[in-house]
Design an enzyme around this catalytic site. Structure first.
Site, PDB file in Angstrom:
ATOM      1  NE  ARG A  94      -3.885  12.512   4.733  1.00 48.71           N
ATOM      2  CZ  ARG A  94      -4.749  11.927   3.897  1.00 48.71           C
ATOM      3  NH1 ARG A  94      -4.424  10.810   3.305  1.00 48.71           N
ATOM      4  NH2 ARG A  94      -5.922  12.460   3.690  1.00 48.71           N
ATOM      5  CE1 TYR A  95       2.093  10.467   6.666  1.00 49.76           C
ATOM      6  CE2 TYR A  95       1.804  10.785   4.316  1.00 49.76           C
ATOM      7  CZ  TYR A  95       1.689   9.992   5.431  1.00 49.76           C
ATOM      8  OH  TYR A  95       1.176   8.731   5.319  1.00 49.76           O
ATOM      9  NE  ARG A  98       6.395  11.811   3.583  1.00 51.30           N
ATOM     10  CZ  ARG A  98       6.171  11.720   4.894  1.00 51.30           C
ATOM     11  NH1 ARG A  98       6.390  12.741   5.695  1.00 51.30           N
ATOM     12  NH2 ARG A  98       5.682  10.605   5.397  1.00 51.30           N
ATOM     13  CB  CYS A 107      -3.928   6.851 -16.114  1.00 52.10           C
ATOM     14  SG  CYS A 107      -3.791   7.395 -14.404  1.00 52.10           S
ATOM     15  CB  CYS A 111      -5.650   0.657 -12.026  1.00 55.14           C
ATOM     16  SG  CYS A 111      -4.011   0.959 -12.713  1.00 55.14           S
ATOM     17  CB  CYS A 114      -8.158   4.107  -9.696  1.00 55.14           C
ATOM     18  SG  CYS A 114      -7.448   5.748  -9.462  1.00 55.14           S
ATOM     19  NE  ARG A 116      -5.039  10.819  -5.298  1.00 52.56           N
ATOM     20  CZ  ARG A 116      -3.745  10.509  -5.437  1.00 52.56           C
ATOM     21  NH1 ARG A 116      -3.232  10.324  -6.636  1.00 52.56           N
ATOM     22  NH2 ARG A 116      -2.971  10.424  -4.386  1.00 52.56           N
ATOM     23  CG  ASP A 274      -6.692   2.904  -0.477  1.00 48.20           C
ATOM     24  OD1 ASP A 274      -6.191   2.674   0.635  1.00 48.20           O
ATOM     25  OD2 ASP A 274      -6.122   3.567  -1.362  1.00 48.20           O
ATOM     26  CG  ASP A 311      -2.871   5.883   2.550  1.00 51.03           C
ATOM     27  OD1 ASP A 311      -2.840   6.613   3.569  1.00 51.03           O
ATOM     28  OD2 ASP A 311      -2.459   6.251   1.436  1.00 51.03           O
ATOM     29  CE  LYS A 318       1.602   6.313   1.187  1.00 50.62           C
ATOM     30  NZ  LYS A 318       1.262   7.753   1.269  1.00 50.62           N
TER      31      LYS A 318
END
Ligand SMILES: *Cc1c(COP(=O)(O)O)cnc(C)c1O
Length: 361
Positions: A94-95, A98, A107, A111, A114, A116, A274, A311, A318
């Site tokens: 996206r950037y 990076r 995981c 969480c 999340c 994702r 989000d 974000d 961000k």
């Protein structure tokens, strides 16, 4: 199987049993929660379970499903449009310089907020057998100098697999730094083994961005794991998510930042939660985030003040937000307030004023 691998083997039935045993059968309505489990599985490590002290406390809220997950108002599955910025499987680019590289579908603990959750926990959506196209992409794109390993949690991979990844990345000359995004120091601190620490040092600079949301997550075991990483030369940052019912309180955030610094972790970001479907009940207002930054900046060490970012929904990346310190900016002067609300004036350089008077520049 290593000790840490055994610790994550227990399934959600065992976790439900453990929760019922500690907090009573009425604490969770398993039947009503069926669809919540189905849309995103529950998994809580013994270390995370240990942190839950009461029903509805900040740790409970982060890890135990609730029927509120089923009330989708305006949340969307891929709220950051990550899939649109994915040129090959497992990569989000996206950037300019990076890229994000999803290397693990799972995981240690899930969480409930999340971002994702559409993918995480499902090995078909974060495939482990398609890394070749990802490596080829990273090799071809010589502008990428920073690769962020994420998932799921990269630290759920074996040391052998992680070392393979690090070797492949280090064989690409333009990749300068590697970052690992991981919540393992909180959820499974025993994963930070002496063997891992010895291995990772061969591939420096490797950074780790940890994820702590509440001061009570910095248990003695977590702090010891962070210490092992620091001694292995891994610079540590922390990404925190602003969550209603967890840390939407300046006092809690201040204590979290102080405990992180004591563990040699530099707070990096506080994220606005989000707009992800299933996680909407964790959202609070942007004003709350600004209030928290205002309560930190100036009142405590600058090291304890992370960037507060949103974000951007739809894939904008961000964006940092700051409380309003500036009252006015002209070519002559800038009027602003300090952390205590006192007004100050900074005179602009005379050259700028002269140039304006003479109609040039
Ligand atoms: C957050 C993020 C990064 C890294 O951003 P930094 O501001 O450099 O930490 C890179 N790619 C994607 C897609 C991200 O979401």
């Amino acid at each position: 199987m290593s000790e840490w691998q055994r610790a994550v083997k227990q399934d959600s039935v065992a976790t439900l049993e453990a929760l019922a045993e500690r907090f009573g059968r009425d604490a969770i309505d398993v039947e009503a929660l069926g669809p919540a489990f189905d849309s995103f599985q529950m998994r809580i490590t013994p270390a995370a379970l240990e942190q839950i002290k009461a029903v509805g406390d900040p740790m409970w809220n982060q890890y135990v499903p609730t029927v509120q997950e089923l009330e989708v108002v305006d949340g969307v599955a891929d709220s950051l449009d990550e899939d649109a910025d994915s040129p090959v499987p497992n990569i989000t680019h996206r950037y300019p310089d990076r890229a994000l590289f999803l290397v693990s579908p799972v995981c240690a603990t899930y969480c409930r907020f999340c971002t994702r959750r559409r993918k995480v926990g499902d090995p078909e959506k974060i495939p482990l057998n398609q890394f070749d196209s990802a490596f080829a992409y990273l090799r071809e794109h010589t502008e990428i100098r920073d690769v962020i390993l994420s998932g799921g949690d990269p630290m759920m991979l074996s040391d052998r697999r992680l070392e393979y990844l690090l070797q492949q990345l280090r064989a690409i000359p333009h990749i300068e730094i590697i970052r690992i995004g991981s919540r393992i120091t909180s959820h499974l601190p025993e994963r930070i083994t002496p063997e891992f620490c010895a291995m990772v040092q061969k591939y420096h600079p490797v950074y780790m961005n940890t994820h702590f949301n509440h001061p009570d997550e910095l248990t003695p075991a977590a702090v010891a794991a962070l210490d092992r990483l620091s001694r292995a030369g891994v610079p540590l940052g922390c990404q925190t998510v602003l969550l209603k019912g967890v840390n939407d309180d300046p006092k809690v955030m201040l204590e979290l930042m102080h405990r992180l610094l004591k563990a040699r972790v530099r707070p990096y970001y506080i994220y606005m939660a989000d707009q992800v479907a299933g996680g909407e009940h964790f959202r609070t207002t942007v004003q709350k985030g600004l209030e928290i930054i205002q309560a930190l900046r100036g009142w405590t060490s600058g090291l304890a003040v992370p960037h507060f970012v949103i974000d951007a929904p739809g894939g904008g990346g961000k964006v940092p937000l700051l409380p309003e310190y500036v009252e006015s900016i002209t070519d002559d002067e800038v009027v602003f307030r300090n952390y205590e609300g006192k007004r100050f004036v900074y005179r602009q350089p005379a050259a700028a004023l002269a140039a304006r008077l003479h109609g040039v520049g």
